[in-house]
Design a protein around this motif. Structure first.
Motif, PDB file in Angstrom:
ATOM      1  N   THR A  62     -15.213 -22.271  16.671  1.00  0.00           N
ATOM      2  CA  THR A  62     -14.092 -22.486  15.749  1.00  0.00           C
ATOM      3  C   THR A  62     -14.508 -22.288  14.290  1.00  0.00           C
ATOM      4  O   THR A  62     -13.676 -22.421  13.390  1.00  0.00           O
ATOM      5  N   HIS A  63     -15.757 -21.975  14.041  1.00  0.00           N
ATOM      6  CA  HIS A  63     -16.204 -21.753  12.665  1.00  0.00           C
ATOM      7  C   HIS A  63     -15.977 -20.292  12.269  1.00  0.00           C
ATOM      8  O   HIS A  63     -15.153 -19.987  11.422  1.00  0.00           O
TER       9      HIS A  63
ATOM     10  N   HIS B  98     -24.461 -20.235  13.608  1.00  0.00           N
ATOM     11  CA  HIS B  98     -24.828 -21.166  12.526  1.00  0.00           C
ATOM     12  C   HIS B  98     -25.193 -22.560  13.026  1.00  0.00           C
ATOM     13  O   HIS B  98     -25.338 -23.489  12.232  1.00  0.00           O
ATOM     14  N   GLY B  99     -25.268 -22.735  14.334  1.00  0.00           N
ATOM     15  CA  GLY B  99     -25.807 -23.994  14.866  1.00  0.00           C
ATOM     16  C   GLY B  99     -24.848 -25.150  15.030  1.00  0.00           C
ATOM     17  O   GLY B  99     -25.284 -26.270  15.286  1.00  0.00           O
TER      18      GLY B  99
ATOM     19  N   PRO C 169     -21.631 -26.350  10.824  1.00  0.00           N
ATOM     20  CA  PRO C 169     -20.519 -26.260   9.889  1.00  0.00           C
ATOM     21  C   PRO C 169     -19.121 -26.257  10.512  1.00  0.00           C
ATOM     22  O   PRO C 169     -18.143 -26.386   9.786  1.00  0.00           O
ATOM     23  N   ALA C 170     -18.967 -26.098  11.820  1.00  0.00           N
ATOM     24  CA  ALA C 170     -17.615 -26.148  12.389  1.00  0.00           C
ATOM     25  C   ALA C 170     -17.030 -27.545  12.182  1.00  0.00           C
ATOM     26  O   ALA C 170     -17.778 -28.540  12.182  1.00  0.00           O
ATOM     27  N   VAL C 171     -15.717 -27.630  11.991  1.00  0.00           N
ATOM     28  CA  VAL C 171     -15.062 -28.930  11.865  1.00  0.00           C
ATOM     29  C   VAL C 171     -13.930 -29.090  12.877  1.00  0.00           C
ATOM     30  O   VAL C 171     -13.456 -30.196  13.118  1.00  0.00           O
ATOM     31  N   VAL C 172     -13.506 -27.983  13.478  1.00  0.00           N
ATOM     32  CA  VAL C 172     -12.390 -28.017  14.432  1.00  0.00           C
ATOM     33  C   VAL C 172     -12.966 -28.009  15.857  1.00  0.00           C
ATOM     34  O   VAL C 172     -13.833 -27.183  16.174  1.00  0.00           O
TER      35      VAL C 172
END
Ligand code: FES
Length: 106
Positions: A48-49, A69-70, A84-87
């Motif tokens: 989702t990032h 990006h992990g 860094p994904a938030v969703v």
């Protein structure tokens, strides 16, 4: 068979051994099916990032790590456990019957 008709057959159980993941292009999403200690879970395979396939990442303690990006997602719930994904990623119902794995749209 008793599996509801909305379920789509994706693989035989032995094609996805414990601790592994396999991706499938289904009508409604590209789906990653994960075998966690003999239990099967299905999540969207697309991070989702940005655009990366989670099935190309590592499975670590019930999570899957995005190879780009992990970000880490809980395989059972889709919840984000590392930026860094938030969703969250979508999760899909899975059924296993007669050694076959089925996935349904959420
Ligand atoms: S694309 Fe997955 S963390 Fe950036």
């Amino acid at each position: 068979m008793s599996v509801e008709s909305k379920f789509i057959r994706v693989a035989r159980v032995e094609e996805i051994p414990p601790g592994t993941v396999k991706a499938f292009e289904l009508d409604f999403d590209r789906v990653a099916v994960v075998n966690l200690d003999g239990e099967f879970y299905a999540i969207s395979d697309i991070c989702t990032h940005e655009h990366a396939y989670l099935s190309e990442g590592e499975i670590i303690d019930g999570t899957i790590e995005c190879p780009l990006h992990g970000s880490r997602f809980d395989i059972r719930t889709g919840r984000v456990l590392a930026l860094p994904a938030v969703v969250p990623v979508k999760t899909y119902p899975v059924a296993v019957e007669n050694g076959e794995i089925y996935v349904a749209p959420a």
